[in-house]
Design an enzyme around this catalytic site. Structure first.
Site, mmCIF file in Angstrom:
data_model
loop_
_atom_site.group_PDB
_atom_site.id
_atom_site.type_symbol
_atom_site.label_atom_id
_atom_site.label_comp_id
_atom_site.label_asym_id
_atom_site.label_seq_id
_atom_site.Cartn_x
_atom_site.Cartn_y
_atom_site.Cartn_z
ATOM 1 N N VAL A 50 -1.352 7.360 -0.084
ATOM 2 C CA VAL A 50 -1.161 8.382 0.944
ATOM 3 C C VAL A 50 -0.560 7.759 2.204
ATOM 4 O O VAL A 50 0.326 8.342 2.837
ATOM 5 C CB VAL A 50 -2.500 9.093 1.277
ATOM 6 N N CYS A 51 -1.023 6.579 2.554
ATOM 7 C CA CYS A 51 -0.638 5.941 3.820
ATOM 8 C C CYS A 51 0.873 5.814 4.021
ATOM 9 O O CYS A 51 1.367 6.157 5.105
ATOM 10 C CB CYS A 51 -1.314 4.579 3.951
ATOM 11 N N PRO A 52 1.649 5.342 3.048
ATOM 12 C CA PRO A 52 3.082 5.183 3.322
ATOM 13 C C PRO A 52 3.796 6.512 3.565
ATOM 14 O O PRO A 52 4.795 6.548 4.282
ATOM 15 C CB PRO A 52 3.625 4.465 2.093
ATOM 16 N N GLU A 54 2.624 8.991 5.315
ATOM 17 C CA GLU A 54 2.409 9.289 6.734
ATOM 18 C C GLU A 54 3.195 8.346 7.631
ATOM 19 O O GLU A 54 3.828 8.771 8.602
ATOM 20 C CB GLU A 54 0.934 9.131 7.083
ATOM 21 N N ILE A 55 3.146 7.069 7.323
ATOM 22 C CA ILE A 55 3.818 6.066 8.147
ATOM 23 C C ILE A 55 5.323 6.340 8.173
ATOM 24 O O ILE A 55 5.946 6.323 9.239
ATOM 25 C CB ILE A 55 3.518 4.649 7.629
#
Length: 179
Positions: A50-52, A54-55
């Protein structure tokens, strides 16, 4: 957890700002972007799923934040070297236009109260901090749920009007005038 009206904690961390080991790392602290709005967002772990998303989305909207005199700062409890490896490995993170803060000692996440008790990593939190260092917006989602970057921009716009903004207000809409 620190909230609206609280002073954003003092911090000094290493940050990853490029993909070249020769100039990849800089120190970032509370005074680095003095006088600007800060949009500081935290993700749980590098090299996850999920993190990439958003980033990369914050990266796509970096110019929109800069146009509002706001500096985006991304952060996790991973080291600056892990951030560098992830930037080099993940195409959508190669050219990130904002620093990736390395809160390896977990001092900032602990001071904010967003260190996840079960996982020992940063919760998925977003802060908008005004130029005086006061927290004006906080959003925290479950570790499995990504945030909406356009909503963060919308709230920044609303905060910068210094007016009463109704539900679903968008930049350019009428604000509430109290007679």
């Amino acid at each position: 957890m620190l909230g609206i009206g609280d002073k954003f904690p003092e911090f000094k961390v290493q940050a990853t700002v490029s993909n070249d080991i020769k100039d990849a790392f800089v120190n970032v602290d509370n005074n680095t972007y003095k006088g600007k709005w800060l949009v500081t967002f935290f993700w749980p772990k590098d090299f996850t799923f999920v993190c990439p998303t958003e980033i990369a989305e914050f990266g796509k909207h970096n110019r929109d934040f800069a146009d509002r005199d706001a500096q985006v700062l991304g952060a996790s409890t991973d080291s600056e070297f892990v951030h560098l490896a992830w930037r080099q490995h993940k195409e959508e993170l190669n050219k990130l236009p904002f620093p990736m803060l390395a809160d390896v000692k977990r001092e900032l996440t602990s001071a904010l109260g967003i260190l996840d008790k079960n996982e020992g990593v940063a919760q998925r939190a977003t802060y908008i901090v005004d130029p005086e260092g006061i927290i004006r917006f906080v959003m925290v989602t479950d570790l499995n749920v990504g945030r909406n970057v356009k909503e963060v921009l919308r709230v920044l716009d609303a905060l910068q009007t210094d007016e009463l903004c109704p539900c679903n207000w968008q930049k350019g809409d009428e604000v509430i005038k109290v007679a």
